[in-house]
Structures are given as C-alpha cells and as structure tokens.
Scaffold this active site. Structure first.
Site, PDB file in Angstrom:
ATOM      1  N   ARG A 119       0.831  -1.211   0.000  1.00 44.84           N
ATOM      2  CA  ARG A 119       0.000   0.000   0.000  1.00 44.84           C
ATOM      3  C   ARG A 119       0.860   1.254   0.000  1.00 44.84           C
ATOM      4  O   ARG A 119       0.575   2.218  -0.718  1.00 44.84           O
ATOM      5  CB  ARG A 119      -0.959   0.010   1.195  1.00 44.84           C
ATOM      6  CG  ARG A 119      -2.033  -1.067   1.108  1.00 44.84           C
ATOM      7  CD  ARG A 119      -2.907  -1.091   2.338  1.00 44.84           C
ATOM      8  NE  ARG A 119      -2.067  -1.326   3.521  1.00 44.84           N
ATOM      9  CZ  ARG A 119      -2.468  -1.132   4.774  1.00 44.84           C
ATOM     10  NH1 ARG A 119      -3.675  -0.687   5.033  1.00 44.84           N
ATOM     11  NH2 ARG A 119      -1.669  -1.385   5.781  1.00 44.84           N
TER      12      ARG A 119
ATOM     13  N   ASN B  90      -6.039  -2.872   2.017  1.00 40.55           N
ATOM     14  CA  ASN B  90      -6.012  -4.329   2.102  1.00 40.55           C
ATOM     15  C   ASN B  90      -7.445  -4.839   2.155  1.00 40.55           C
ATOM     16  O   ASN B  90      -8.332  -4.151   2.651  1.00 40.55           O
ATOM     17  CB  ASN B  90      -5.295  -4.777   3.377  1.00 40.55           C
ATOM     18  CG  ASN B  90      -3.788  -4.605   3.310  1.00 40.55           C
ATOM     19  OD1 ASN B  90      -3.205  -4.542   2.239  1.00 40.55           O
ATOM     20  ND2 ASN B  90      -3.157  -4.529   4.457  1.00 40.55           N
TER      21      ASN B  90
END
Length: 106
Positions: A31, A49
């Site tokens: 990320r 996520n």
C-alpha cells in the site's frame, strides 16, 4: 477537424478505474509503495487491504498516467511483493477528479 475527432479518446482524458491485486501483497508495504507511485505519477485515489488477502483501490487521473500505474500494479509493486495478477474494472472517463489525494485506507 479530424484531429478533434481523434482526440475523443485522448491520453489526456481523465479516467477512473478500480483495481485489485492478487499474490503476496499484504505485509510487504504494498500500500505504501502504491501510494508513493500514484503520487509520483500525479494520480489520485486510494488503496486498501482486503480480508481475502488482496489489495484493492481506485485510480484517477490522465489516461496515460493511469495506464502507467496499471502496468506498475501488474508487474512491479513493492520490492518484497509477489504479484500473481491484477484486475481492473469499471474504467470510465470522468469530467473531474473525485479525490484530492492518493490515500491509504485502513
């Protein structure tokens, strides 16, 4: 006049696309790297996520930069990630950006 017609699908058009990346993409700073790459390309959107072990999000910006980011999501990712596939859906042209930055969603 023909230049105008050809420009209807221009690389400068603003587009929005949803994505999901599969493989070893959680616990490997995916990320953070995605956010950094998106910002570097001048894109806005988000990344998060999922409970199923993937990473998903949305990209928005000029078509050519979004395409560049899609390639990055398919083949590069974070240094410790292992991408098995990336899926893109809901691609559409937008009149203006719906996000003001590229965010990591918890």
């Amino acid at each position: 006049m023909t230049e105008r017609i050809k420009a209807t699908m221009s690389d400068d058009d603003l587009v929005s696309v949803d994505y999901e990346v599969f493989g070893r993409v959680q616990g490997v700073f995916f990320r953070k790297y995605t956010q950094a790459e998106g910002r570097k390309l001048g894109l806005v959107g988000w990344v998060q996520n999922t409970r199923s072990g993937t990473v998903q999000g949305q990209l928005q910006g000029p078509r050519c930069k979004v395409k560049e980011m899609q390639e990055w999501l398919k083949s590069t990712g974070s240094p410790k990630s292992h991408i098995t596939k990336a899926e893109f859906k809901n691609e559409k042209t937008v009149g203006s950006l719906e996000h003001s930055s590229f965010d990591i969603v918890k």
